[in-house]
Write a protein that holds these residues in place. Structure first.
Motif, mmCIF file in Angstrom:
data_model
loop_
_atom_site.group_PDB
_atom_site.id
_atom_site.type_symbol
_atom_site.label_atom_id
_atom_site.label_comp_id
_atom_site.label_asym_id
_atom_site.label_seq_id
_atom_site.Cartn_x
_atom_site.Cartn_y
_atom_site.Cartn_z
ATOM 1 N N GLN A 32 0.834 -1.218 0.000
ATOM 2 C CA GLN A 32 0.000 0.000 0.000
ATOM 3 C C GLN A 32 0.854 1.249 0.000
ATOM 4 O O GLN A 32 0.557 2.230 -0.681
ATOM 5 N N ILE A 50 2.237 2.071 -3.365
ATOM 6 C CA ILE A 50 1.279 2.706 -4.280
ATOM 7 C C ILE A 50 1.069 4.173 -3.917
ATOM 8 O O ILE A 50 1.048 5.038 -4.789
ATOM 9 N N THR A 51 0.956 4.482 -2.610
ATOM 10 C CA THR A 51 0.729 5.890 -2.253
ATOM 11 C C THR A 51 1.971 6.741 -2.488
ATOM 12 O O THR A 51 1.869 7.926 -2.749
ATOM 13 N N ALA A 99 0.207 6.743 -12.023
ATOM 14 C CA ALA A 99 0.437 6.395 -10.616
ATOM 15 C C ALA A 99 -0.570 7.098 -9.713
ATOM 16 O O ALA A 99 -1.079 6.514 -8.754
ATOM 17 N N LYS A 124 -3.850 5.315 -9.747
ATOM 18 C CA LYS A 124 -3.799 4.103 -8.913
ATOM 19 C C LYS A 124 -3.891 4.461 -7.439
ATOM 20 O O LYS A 124 -4.600 3.844 -6.665
ATOM 21 N N ALA A 125 -3.121 5.486 -7.054
ATOM 22 C CA ALA A 125 -3.063 5.862 -5.645
ATOM 23 C C ALA A 125 -4.423 6.358 -5.162
ATOM 24 O O ALA A 125 -4.839 6.066 -4.044
#
Lengths: 258, 221, 213
Positions: free
Chosen positions: C134, C137-138, C204, C207-208
């Protein structure tokens, strides 16, 4: 009819993206008169108010403030920004969302336009502002910043800010709709005081009892058309149309008047 | 004599480099900020005429390394008949480049600005420039102070690139001292210390604005 | 510009890309390690790393490159120009990445840890299987953004004579006597590289933001 009307609206029409929100609206407001514009949401009442100081530009018709046409200059061309600013300064506007400037203190919110639009000295502007803040009961909060105030307090400051330009006419756009019920009274109290002092005011509101108490004239808009225009006692006790009767049944008074 | 003594004996070289860097930084920071604010002002109104050219300019600058812009002005433009000193080319490059970044920071914030406040100013008869200067810009600065501070630090660091086009700034001073006396370690430690000092000063300055903002209910951006 | 000039330009672009690429790869991993050490708040080490990050963020890349390249020989290490460039870029980008990773750790919800431990995960399994995916991704939008910044800072290595995409323009104009075309061509190539990264950053971010919901 007495001399020049404070606000005179003739044959006003306005559409947004092909939908007509105002159709051939005409209305006169005499000096010292309080006019309430009522109607269900989407009836065009806020648009009508916003047309008066040209925040919205009508498609047809004309609006005169004290006999002078707003938005269109004598030559028939659209007004320059400067001319428009001069006309707007004659009108005080109070918004539903207060719209105070958060980076300025209460006092500076009130003095900002007198200093930078009217060219008053700081001392004159502050003297004028303090008198108005006194009037709306906010003098002791002059050094505070807007985020520390309650909604009712913010709206009272916003009223003082509008009054500071010494406008000919005050426009109120649903001044209590964004307030918690217990804060509505303090703002209506201030507006009521102003009506007693003889200010010319046009207000869009949902407060039926209040409109009845302060207005000299009540206007009912439905789908962009004025379908009733009468004295409040007649409007509330003896409506001429079924539409208004139904409206009054639904909009039972919610908050007691001050 | 130790290496540090050698350095001390040429402290005037450091001081003049430090002074030049501060001058480059201060001058271009002020001009770049004015330029950025000016561009955001030009984007005011419902249908700004310059919207597309400004968008292209800002995005273009954000996709370029700073040095290539300095190269363009200093080495490239003379072939087009425009000649300027390294110092002038450096300042112009810093102003244009960081002006675009400042514009982008302020524009991004302006886009999220509550329209009601602007209407309140219009209703009170504010002219467009006065409204921008007194109502909009102060709030943009308070809201974006963190990003503006970062950008100032980047601007400070970009002044060092100008050593490559022969501007006599702080890094140039270290470089010339280290090659004259062969004491690179000490020379560069001093210079890096200087940069660090200015950066910390900038951070304190931004914190000060932060306190000014917190008093008005502006949270950290 | 003839084909020879274009050939040189492409070589310069390749130098910029591989040197930056190696620095980015090391910098992302080192950044994560430093962030972990910082989150653990080990006395002394925590402060030391803090000073490193503050210094590295304040030091211009050009200055850092010169410092490393000129100082190494005085300490008896003979550094190849490319290696000096990579070290400087890595030291710089690691500091920024460490802060990106750290803020992701600090913003991570504590409830998930309790839920994981409650169903019998070991702390390592929790970190590896729940937290890290996680946090990656962030952090990704910030990390990609930092990659753009590194590419934009990479011309700093020209100062010690590495023939990257910026410096190569000097070399071409030394032959053609017209610096404008190669500089414009180099600018176009930089724009191509950065716009690719900007596009990656948008992906990105999408996604985040899905994770945030």
């Amino acid at each position: 009819m007495p001399e020049t009307a404070a606000v005179s609206i003739r044959n006003l029409s306005k559409s947004f993206d092909g939908t007509e929100v105002l159709r051939d609206v005409s209305l006169e407001v005499q000096p010292g008169e309080v006019v309430s514009i009522l109607g269900s949401s989407g009836s065009g009442k806020s648009t009508l108010l916003r047309c008066i100081n040209w925040l919205e530009q009508p498609d047809r018709g004309d609006i005169r403030i004290d006999g002078d046409r707003i938005g269109v200059s004598d030559t028939g061309k659209p007004m320059s920004r400067r001319e428009l600013a001069g006309m707007r300064a004659r009108l005080g506007m109070v918004f539903q969302g207060f719209n105070l400037w958060p980076h300025l203190s209460v006092l500076r919110n009130v003095t900002e336009a007198p200093i930078h639009v009217q060219g008053l000295s700081k001392a004159e502007a502050e003297e004028r502002a303090m008198a108005l803040l006194e009037k709306v009961g906010m003098a002791d909060k002059r050094e505070q910043y807007p985020y520390t105030l309650s909604g009712g307090q913010k709206q009272r400051v916003a009223i003082a800010r509008a009054l500071a330009m010494q406008p000919k006419v005050m426009l109120f756009d649903e001044p209590t709709s964004a307030l918690d019920p217990e804060l509505v009274g303090e703002v209506l109290g201030v507006i009521k005081d102003l009506s007693k002092e003889g200010y010319t005011m046009v207000l869009v509101t949902h407060e039926m009892e209040f409109a009845r108490a302060v207005s000299d004239q009540v206007v009912f808009l439905d789908k962009g058309i004025i379908i009733e225009k009468s004295h409040p006692s007649e409007f509330f006790e003896n409506p001429k149309t079924d539409r208004v009767r139904r409206f009054l049944e639904i909009e039972a008074p919610t908050v007691p008047t001050v | 004599m130790s290496n540090w003594d050698i350095l001390w004996s040429s402290y005037d070289v450091f001081l003049s480099g430090f002074y030049n860097t501060l001058k480059l930084f201060g001058l271009s920071a002020v001009l770049a900020f004015l330029m950025g604010s000016g561009m955001v002002f030009l984007l005011e109104g419902s249908r700004p005429r310059l919207k597309i050219p400004l968008r292209i300019f800002i995005d273009g600058m954000r996709m370029l390394p700073f040095l290539i812009l300095a190269y363009l002005l200093y080495y490239g433009l003379p072939s087009a008949g425009i000649r300027m000193s390294a110092w002038t080319a450096g300042i112009i490059a810093l102003v244009i480049y960081h002006g675009a970044y400042f514009a982008e920071i302020l524009r991004g914030c302006r886009a999220t600005f509550a329209q009601g406040q602007v209407e309140a100013a219009i209703a009170q008869g504010f002219s467009q420039p006065k409204m921008f200067l007194r109502i909009i810009l102060p709030q943009l600065i308070l809201k974006t102070r963190g990003l503006l501070g970062n950008q100032l630090i980047i601007l400070l660091k970009d002044t060092a690139f100008l050593v490559i086009i022969t501007v006599r700034e702080l890094t140039a001073a270290a470089s010339s001292l280290s090659s004259t006396y062969f004491i690179p370690m000490e020379a560069f430690i001093v210079v890096i210390g200087f940069y660090w000092l200015i950066s910390i000063g900038l951070e304190l300055f931004i914190k000060m604005i932060g306190r000014f903002g917190a008093k008005r209910g502006f949270e950290n951006a | 510009m003839d084909s020879g000039a274009w050939g040189l330009l492409i070589q310069g672009a390749w130098t910029t890309l591989w040197i930056s690429g190696i620095s980015i790869a090391i910098g992302v991993v080192m950044g994560l390690l430093i962030a972990l050490l910082r989150v653990a708040k080990i006395p002394v080490l925590h402060q030391l790393l803090g000073v490193y990050i503050s210094l590295a963020r304040a030091t211009p890349l050009v200055t850092l490159v010169l410092f490393i390249f000129l100082t190494a020989p005085t300490m008896g290490v003979n550094l190849n120009r490319n290696v000096a460039g990579i070290i400087a870029l890595t030291l710089n980008t690691t500091a920024f990445n460490a802060e990106i990773w750290r803020s992701a750790f600090n913003n991570f919800s504590k409830e998930q840890r309790e839920a994981a431990l409650a169903i019998g995960m070991t702390p390592w399994v929790y970190f590896r299987r729940i937290m890290l995916p996680q946090i990656t991704i962030t952090s990704l939008p910030g990390l990609v953004n930092e990659m753009s910044f590194l590419i934009k800072g990479s011309p700093a290595i020209a100062v010690i004579g590495v023939v990257d995409l910026t410096r190569v323009t000097n070399r071409i104009s030394a032959v053609t006597y017209d610096p404008l075309p190669p500089i414009l061509a180099a600018a176009a190539l930089y724009m191509l590289i950065i716009s690719l990264l900007v596009w990656l950053q948008r992906v990105a971010e999408r996604k985040a933001s899905r994770l945030a919901v």
